[in-house]
Design a protein around this motif. Structure first.
Motif, mmCIF file in Angstrom:
data_model
loop_
_atom_site.group_PDB
_atom_site.id
_atom_site.type_symbol
_atom_site.label_atom_id
_atom_site.label_comp_id
_atom_site.label_asym_id
_atom_site.label_seq_id
_atom_site.Cartn_x
_atom_site.Cartn_y
_atom_site.Cartn_z
ATOM 1 N N THR A 85 50.677 -25.077 25.968
ATOM 2 C CA THR A 85 51.487 -26.224 25.554
ATOM 3 C C THR A 85 50.606 -27.197 24.776
ATOM 4 O O THR A 85 49.586 -27.656 25.281
ATOM 5 C CB THR A 85 52.095 -26.924 26.780
ATOM 6 N N ASN A 86 50.995 -27.425 23.527
ATOM 7 C CA ASN A 86 50.230 -28.322 22.625
ATOM 8 C C ASN A 86 48.781 -27.844 22.465
ATOM 9 O O ASN A 86 47.863 -28.641 22.261
ATOM 10 C CB ASN A 86 50.243 -29.775 23.126
ATOM 11 N N GLY A 87 48.560 -26.523 22.584
ATOM 12 C CA GLY A 87 47.221 -25.975 22.389
ATOM 13 C C GLY A 87 46.785 -26.116 20.936
ATOM 14 O O GLY A 87 47.564 -25.908 19.999
ATOM 15 N N LYS A 88 45.504 -26.446 20.717
ATOM 16 C CA LYS A 88 44.988 -26.689 19.374
ATOM 17 C C LYS A 88 44.219 -25.477 18.861
ATOM 18 O O LYS A 88 43.789 -24.602 19.622
ATOM 19 C CB LYS A 88 44.077 -27.913 19.372
ATOM 20 N N ALA A 89 44.009 -25.449 17.555
ATOM 21 C CA ALA A 89 43.192 -24.438 16.890
ATOM 22 C C ALA A 89 42.455 -25.120 15.741
ATOM 23 O O ALA A 89 42.827 -26.218 15.289
ATOM 24 C CB ALA A 89 44.054 -23.290 16.390
#
Length: 620
Positions: free
Chosen positions: A90-94
């Motif tokens: 959930t709302n993971g960034k890259a």
């Protein structure tokens, strides 16, 4: 000689030579992650990487060529794919990179504390962000091409590298993992990991990077028991003794092997098992579900070092708890209804039905429902699919089949004005009559069909009583037809008829009755009788005055029953032979004292205002 999966050249004195490999994964098992980067979670961009990590410029917006950002929104430009990070957090960034026109470094990180002479794997997930279905970039866009490099700690000697090759834009987002393997050299404990843009800058060369991992690489090691299985099930309350497990490496990386067995109760937190350092382990007195694995290294000094070892697959010893059969309730039904007993469906068990809480007879196999033919208590035994664990406590389910009350219909006849008692008494029953009454008996006096619903133990049946009030015969007419008496009725019924009071018949027609006055009796279905006087007028067709005592005179039977009586007799020429003005009347066939010849003579009969004519034959 040690087996390795990349080319390498030994270091001579103080000189380092480079070794290279193409993109490839560890052919065996890896160890715990030595370094991980998933770029965090959140709705805002950033934070920027340290200046030592990248040569690209951080922006808090859609990156242009040579720029990057870190965001959970990978669709920084309208031509990018709208997709979550690789792990789907959930709302993971890259890390989102818009490649520079010149090849350049966009990520590097030093790794320290490594083991010398040890294989390692460096991997990351990449995605080409360009959505080719937008057709913004000509010729499908410039493909992404990334080079992985491993440098020594001085950043002067390239130890290994590999390229992803061209990663073109796609119509659907596709994350792919890429990796490079290498082995540290003698005396080497630190390296620098790098990723560089290997392609041309411009439209389409835009990528996201996630889940960068660096870890030790070793043999693919699996654990088997004596049955060559990689897991073992046992049932609740069973004792596990002498369960032998063996670690089997595939020799794809290591030439020699050292072991340290570990145990976990949750497959997350692991503890070393003291003294268990051989390729086999004997397990005794296992309680509850437990997990076993083994740390493997090529050198004894590295076996417990997470920076240098590899980890086998997990062998699971599963304690299978008994799963109770859950009854959906005892069943009470009436005769003829569904008698199915049910156990709550559970895909983890099978159910067998027995006639006893233990032992007994097997009645039905592998069914969550059972339909017995008779009342009683039946027992469901559950067996787990995994582990084949038979619950010793069977679940009782009771069936009670109640009889339906007898409902044979009855019919009664009563006389007008009489009352009839209808009796539906049945022990233990409740009653509901069609008349609204709720007693066992009711009194009726009218024709009709009376019904009563009788209920015993919840089972109901309807009994009917037909009541017929016997009506009196309604006589429409009584008439003489030739020599017959015919009674015409306006209604029907089980009536009986008699003309002499002794012999009764069901037919209202009396055949060949001598003329005369009769008291006709009509029996009204045993509800009394009515008597009707009737004069049966029968005029003889002939007479024979031969003094033999039979038909010697011509006379009208019952002539005295009429209030008015006149008769005139003529010969065939119309001459009056005899006349009578009152009854009784009799003619012996003489005229003025002389016997008349045999022939037909004509009469005119007047009775009660009715004139009847005809002829009678005189026979000598």
């Amino acid at each position: 000689m040690k087996k390795v999966f990349l080319l390498f050249i030994s270091i001579y004195l103080l000189s380092y030579f480079q070794s290279f490999s193409q993109i490839s994964f560890c052919p065996g098992s890896t160890g715990e992650a030595i370094f991980e980067e998933d770029f965090g979670q959140g709705l805002t961009n950033g934070p920027p990487l340290d200046a030592s990590v990248t040569t690209y410029t951080y922006v808090n917006q859609a990156p242009e060529d040579g720029q990057y950002t870190i965001s959970s929104n990978l669709m920084q430009l309208g031509s990018f794919h709208n997709t979550p990070d690789h792990t789907g957090n959930t709302n993971g960034k890259a890390l989102i990179v818009n490649a520079s026109f010149d090849a350049g470094l966009f990520f590097q990180i030093p790794i320290n504390g490594l083991c010398e002479n040890n294989p390692y794997e460096f991997s990351a997930y990449l995605i080409n962000l360009y959505n080719s279905s937008n057709q913004v970039c000509p010729n499908g866009g410039i493909p992404v091409n990334v080079r992985f490099q491993i440098w020594d700690e001085t950043d002067t000697n390239l130890l290994a590298e590999g390229s992803t090759g061209a990663i073109p834009g796609t119509t659907t987002p596709i994350w792919e993992q890429y990796a490079v393997n290498f082995e540290t050299l003698p005396g080497q404990t630190s390296v620098i990991l790098k990723m560089l843009n290997n392609g041309d800058g411009g439209c389409g060369n835009d990528l996201a990077i996630d889940d960068i991992v660096f870890r030790s690489c070793g043999d693919l090691t699996e654990i088997f028991d004596d049955e060559n299985e990689n897991s073992f099930d046992f049932c609740e309350n069973e004792n596990i003794d002498n369960l032998s497990l063996t670690a089997e490496p595939d020799f794809s990386v290591y030439d020699t092997h050292f072991y340290q067995w570990q145990q976990s109760s949750d497959n997350i937190n692991w503890d070393d098992i003291p003294g268990e350092t051989s390729e086999t382990i004997e397990l005794n007195d296992v309680n509850g579900t437990q997990f076993y694995r083994v740390l493997v290294a090529e050198d004894l000094i590295n076996v417990s070092n997470s920076l240098c070892n590899s980890i086998s697959g997990v062998f699971e010893v599963n304690e299978r708890e008994f799963i109770a059969a859950v009854s959906l309730g005892d069943v009470e039904v009436c005769e003829g209804e569904d008698t199915s007993l049910e156990i709550q469906n559970n895909p983890e068990i099978t159910i067998e039905w027995y006639d006893s809480p233990s032992g007994g007879n097997l009645l039905l196999e592998d069914s969550f429902t059972f339909a017995p033919e008779s009342s009683g208590t039946y027992y469901a035994e559950s067996t787990t699919i995994n582990g084949d664990c038979v619950n010793p406590n069977r679940t009782p389910v009771s069936l009670e089949i109640s009889s339906i009350p007898e409902n044979q219909p009855e019919s009664f006849n009563i006389c007008p004005g009489d009352e009839l008692n209808l009796d539906a008494t049945l022990e233990g029953a409740t009653y509901q009559w069609s008349t609204g009454e709720t007693t066992a008996e009711i009194s009726v006096s009218e024709s009709g069909v009376y019904s009563v619903q009788r209920t015993i133990a919840g089972c109901s049946a309807t009994k009917e009583f037909e009541v017929i009030v016997n009506e009196a015969a309604v006589v429409q007419n009584i008439r003489t037809v030739n020599n017959d008496i015919v009674i015409d009725l306006e209604n029907e019924g089980d009536f009986l008829f008699s003309v002499n009071g002794q012999i009764f018949q069901s037919s209202p027609i009396f055949e060949d009755v001598p003329g005369g006055e009769y008291d006709i009796i009509i029996d009204n279905n045993n509800c009394g009788a009515q008597v009707i006087s009737f004069i049966h007028l029968v005029i003889p067709k002939y007479f024979t005055p031969n003094e033999d005592g039979f038909n010697d005179v011509f006379r009208i039977p019952a002539d005295r029953s009429f209030n008015e009586f006149e008769i005139y007799i003529f010969d065939r020429f119309g001459k009056l032979m005899i006349a009578g003005k009152r009854a009784p009347f009799a003619w012996d066939g003489n005229y003025n004292g002389k016997a008349l010849p045999s022939q037909d003579y004509w009469y005119k009969l007047i009775i009660d205002g009715q004139t009847i004519t005809g002829h009678v034959t005189l026979k000598r």
